[in-house]
Design an enzyme around this catalytic site. Structure first.
Site, PDB file in Angstrom:
ATOM      1  N   SER A  49       0.894  -1.205  -0.014  1.00 49.04           N
ATOM      2  CA  SER A  49      -0.165  -0.070   0.004  1.00 49.04           C
ATOM      3  C   SER A  49       0.709   1.395  -0.014  1.00 49.04           C
ATOM      4  CB  SER A  49      -0.755  -0.029   1.200  1.00 49.04           C
ATOM      5  OG  SER A  49      -1.735  -1.078   1.257  1.00 49.04           O
ATOM      6  N   ASN A  50       2.029   1.431   0.911  1.00 41.13           N
ATOM      7  CA  ASN A  50       2.815   2.460   0.752  1.00 41.13           C
ATOM      8  C   ASN A  50       3.579   2.600  -0.563  1.00 41.13           C
ATOM      9  OD1 ASN A  50       3.010   3.842   3.692  1.00 41.13           O
ATOM     10  ND2 ASN A  50       2.473   1.453   4.156  1.00 41.13           N
ATOM     11  N   LYS A 175       0.061 -11.022   6.044  1.00 41.22           N
ATOM     12  CA  LYS A 175       0.066  -9.765   6.702  1.00 41.22           C
ATOM     13  C   LYS A 175      -1.323  -9.229   7.051  1.00 41.22           C
ATOM     14  CE  LYS A 175       1.274  -4.832   6.126  1.00 41.22           C
ATOM     15  NZ  LYS A 175       1.558  -3.910   5.320  1.00 41.22           N
TER      16      LYS A 175
END
Length: 312
Positions: A49-50, A175
């Site tokens: 996502s980052n 995760k």
């Protein structure tokens, strides 16, 4: 050859860097990956996502992976592994991303649930999606549970355990950015899973809590900012120095709270302010964040942990 599942440790969901015209800034990426490699991380998560995966073309994804892999090799970190974000809205494209990730140098794939047609994504459909991807992927996959970016889809512990049990050595970890520590504990100790399986906490704010529950370590955005502090916390926990680990966790929880409120662009702006590289640019429609956003208490919190990072 990479281990059957990612080694226990600290993983950085690496941010993507851009010039003002929104083209990739690979030179800054090299600087960043060098600092992370020297900081002792066990591996990198590219296009999480980052890493702004939804903003990148397939060719750009491969370029970022191969660039990061080359830096790790150059810095003598052949032990560090690369997990590539490969989630897409169709099974077909997800498999294609897994294939391209392997070609670029990734060891594992991190896969989100498809979520465009949320109502159609019932448990049997999701289970088949992950099974089909795991079967066809040339690299093992990790399940990525992040309800905030998948329309509220939340993989429960039974679904995760059943998928891992039915796909040994193909589905090798997860995760959990959902923050459900009960789920993390159940998955980490589920007797249905007979082969190596890495259950990762997904945010620095519950890193220590996850370790107590049996996590395999952390994949957390704040590792971009202070990798050595995270590595130190893991060392303190493993040595039985729980009070010292708690003290570091308190600081990391405060740092994570500052950074999460400023988003992906804010994390990069923090790198620019405190490490003199990067800057708060993302691809539109994400807005840029200026270093002026870090003032008062925010600056105090971040500067204190940067000072600690530089002593380690």
């Amino acid at each position: 050859m990479a281990p059957s599942c990612p080694p226990r440790g600290i993983y950085t969901p690496v941010v993507a860097f851009f010039f003002e015209d929104e083209t990739l800034d690979l030179e800054t990426l090299k600087i960043h990956v060098t600092r992370l490699a020297e900081g002792g991380v066990a591996g990198l998560v590219i296009q999480g996502s980052n890493g702004e995966a939804p903003h990148l073309l397939h060719s750009e994804r491969k370029e970022v992976i191969s660039t990061a892999a080359a830096v790790l090799k150059e810095k003598g970190r052949s032990d560090a592994v690369i997990i590539a974000g490969c989630g897409a809205q169709s099974t077909r494209e997800t498999i294609q991303l897994c294939q391209e990730a392997r070609e670029a140098g990734a060891d594992y794939a991190l896969v989100l649930s498809p979520s465009y047609w949320v109502g159609a994504m019932q448990p049997p459909t999701i289970q088949k999606f992950f099974t089909d991807v795991a079967t066809a992927s040339p690299i093992p996959i990790l399940l990525y549970n992040f309800p905030a970016v998948t329309g509220g889809i939340d993989l429960d512990s039974d679904l995760i355990a059943n998928l891992a049990a039915a796909n040994p050595n193909k589905i090798v970890g997860c995760k959990l950015t959902c923050g459900n520590l009960g789920k993390l504990h159940r998955v980490a100790h589920d007797k249905r899973i007979k082969t190596p399986f890495a259950t990762f906490a997904g945010k620095s704010e519950f890193f220590l809590h996850g370790l107590v529950g049996g996590s395999h370590g952390l994949i957390g955005a704040a590792v971009n900012f202070v990798p050595k502090v995270h590595v130190k916390l893991l060392e303190q926990y493993d040595a039985g120095n729980i009070a010292a680990a708690q003290e570091l966790q308190t600081q990391l929880s405060e740092v994570d709270w500052v950074l999460v409120r400023l988003g992906v662009s804010g994390l990069k702006a923090a790198l620019g302010k405190y490490y003199n590289y990067g800057g708060g640019r993302s691809r539109r429609p994400l807005n840029p964040v200026q270093t002026s956003a870090f003032s008062g208490e925010k600056d105090t919190v971040l500067q204190q942990i940067v000072d600690l990072e530089k002593t380690l």
